[in-house]
Design an enzyme around this catalytic site. Structure first.
Site, PDB file in Angstrom:
ATOM      1  N   GLY A 140       0.950  -1.135   0.118  1.00 13.74           N
ATOM      2  CA  GLY A 140       0.099  -0.096   0.022  1.00 13.74           C
ATOM      3  C   GLY A 140       0.919   1.550  -0.112  1.00 13.74           C
ATOM      4  O   GLY A 140       2.074   1.246   0.373  1.00 13.74           O
ATOM      5  N   GLY A 196       0.396  -5.177   0.728  1.00 13.05           N
ATOM      6  CA  GLY A 196      -0.778  -5.353   0.165  1.00 13.05           C
ATOM      7  C   GLY A 196      -0.598  -6.135  -1.212  1.00 13.05           C
ATOM      8  O   GLY A 196      -1.620  -6.608  -1.587  1.00 13.05           O
ATOM      9  N   GLU A 249       5.875  -5.140   7.609  1.00 12.53           N
ATOM     10  CA  GLU A 249       5.130  -4.154   8.256  1.00 12.53           C
ATOM     11  C   GLU A 249       5.744  -3.871   9.447  1.00 12.53           C
ATOM     12  O   GLU A 249       5.879  -2.591   9.854  1.00 12.53           O
ATOM     13  CB  GLU A 249       3.856  -4.388   8.560  1.00 12.53           C
ATOM     14  CG  GLU A 249       2.870  -4.405   7.276  1.00 12.53           C
ATOM     15  CD  GLU A 249       3.002  -5.495   6.501  1.00 12.53           C
ATOM     16  OE1 GLU A 249       2.681  -5.478   5.280  1.00 12.53           O
ATOM     17  OE2 GLU A 249       3.939  -6.621   6.585  1.00 12.53           O
ATOM     18  N   ASP A 291      -1.504  -7.161   7.784  1.00  8.66           N
ATOM     19  CA  ASP A 291      -2.890  -6.897   7.535  1.00  8.66           C
ATOM     20  C   ASP A 291      -3.337  -7.399   6.182  1.00  8.66           C
ATOM     21  O   ASP A 291      -2.856  -8.403   5.659  1.00  8.66           O
ATOM     22  CB  ASP A 291      -3.366  -5.153   7.729  1.00  8.66           C
ATOM     23  CG  ASP A 291      -2.800  -4.517   6.491  1.00  8.66           C
ATOM     24  OD1 ASP A 291      -1.522  -4.910   5.952  1.00  8.66           O
ATOM     25  OD2 ASP A 291      -3.291  -3.407   6.170  1.00  8.66           O
TER      26      ASP A 291
END
Length: 340
Positions: free
Chosen positions: A70, A119, A142, A150
């Protein structure tokens, strides 16, 4: 030749019996922004129930990346501006796409050749088949930016063999193509040279053709450490993981300690708790838990802004974490982040 700047960031086409989706932000290694996420959702909506579309093919433009994750630099800017609404839209819509892929009743074929992180893994791992080449590089990095695994990976990672998922989540370990198959994040290994022919064959609408092009992957680079991964990363707390690594007395274990000591202590503890909870939850429950965590971690904890600054903005590799050490993390503070 068309101007790349004027091209859409998602190029969606009908080709044969396939719906093809090309992520087209090569200068950012195809990092996801909200427009791209909405492009994926539109394709799922348009083609998911279209009987003329037998399968989806997902690729990244530029030859270097599938999707590097992301656009967290943009998310950081929104956090600094106090724009919680924009942050909520980004994560909520991204996670809706992850769910849409997981519930799709058609093959979602990811052709991963190059970088696939965060992502990008969310765009691939919830579908099948997931094809990787020798040039693929997968990771969940992350904890280095004080986020957490996530995009539904709190559902996926605990289900990988042994404690591999926890090791990947905490250290951000990078997996080459063969490693990704061994870890369970990819299903097929196809040499880069055969990818164009595979893509052409997939346009016929039968995902099973992947088997014709796939080869046995090379042995995983982490194979010699499988026992240590399970022994150490199977522990129930960060201090216990560090103690187990130190007890191993190997160069590999010492390197894992060094890596963990560089990460956000809060993020490590959040990530470990998230995977523990995710192990017993449904995908929908995991996505809801992740979305709730984004609100507290991104909007209110200082480490996220600091981590993105250190890794992606100033690139000084010198984050100032609060608190600074794993030992100083208050379990009550971690619990509070989950409670919102």
């Amino acid at each position: 030749m068309s101007d790349a700047a004027s091209e859409p960031t998602i190029i969606a086409r009908r080709e044969g019996a396939a719906g093809t989706l090309l992520m087209n932000r090569p200068k950012t290694l195809n990092a996801l922004d909200l427009a791209m996420i909405r492009g994926f959702q539109s394709a799922l909506d348009a083609w998911g129930a279209d009987p003329a579309v037998a399968l989806f093919i997902v690729e990244g433009a530029g030859g270097k990346a599938f999707c590097a994750g992301g656009d967290v630099r943009r998310v950081r800017e929104q956090a600094i501006a106090g724009d919680a609404t924009a942050i909520e839209a980004f994560f909520a819509e991204e996670y809706a796409v992850n769910r849409g892929i997981a519930t799709l009743q058609k093959p979602w074929v990811s052709l991963i050749d190059g970088v696939c992180m965060g992502g990008g893994i969310g765009l691939s791992v919830h579908g099948r088949p997931v094809v990787v080449t020798e040039a693929a590089l997968l990771a969940m990095p992350e904890t280095a930016i004080a986020l957490f695994p996530d995009v539904g990976t709190s559902y996926v990672l605990p289900k990988l063999p042994g404690a591999i998922g926890t090791w990947l989540a905490l250290t951000g370990a990078r997996l080459r193509g063969g490693d990704a198959v061994a870890a369970g994040l990819a299903s097929h290994y196809v040499p880069k040279a055969r990818l164009p022919a595979l893509r052409e064959a997939l346009l016929g609408g039968d995902a099973a053709v992947v088997e014709r092009f796939a080869e046995a992957p090379p042995e995983a680079s982490f194979a010699p450490h499988r026992g240590a991964i399970d022994r150490c990363f199977g522990q129930s707390s960060m201090p216990a993981i560090l103690a187990a690594l130190e007890a191993e007395g190997t160069d590999w274990a010492a390197e894992q300690v060094k890596i963990l000591r560089r990460m956000s202590p809060t993020s490590l503890c959040v990530s470990l708790e998230l995977l523990r909870r995710g192990a017993g939850a449904t995908l929908d429950e995991c996505l809801a838990m992740e979305l709730a965590l984004t609100r507290s971690v991104v909007n209110h904890h200082p480490d996220f802004r600091e981590g993105v600054r250190s890794v992606l903005v100033d690139k000084d590799g010198a984050p100032r974490w609060q608190p600074a050490t794993i030992e100083a993390v208050d379990p009550a503070a971690i619990a509070a982040l989950f409670e919102g």
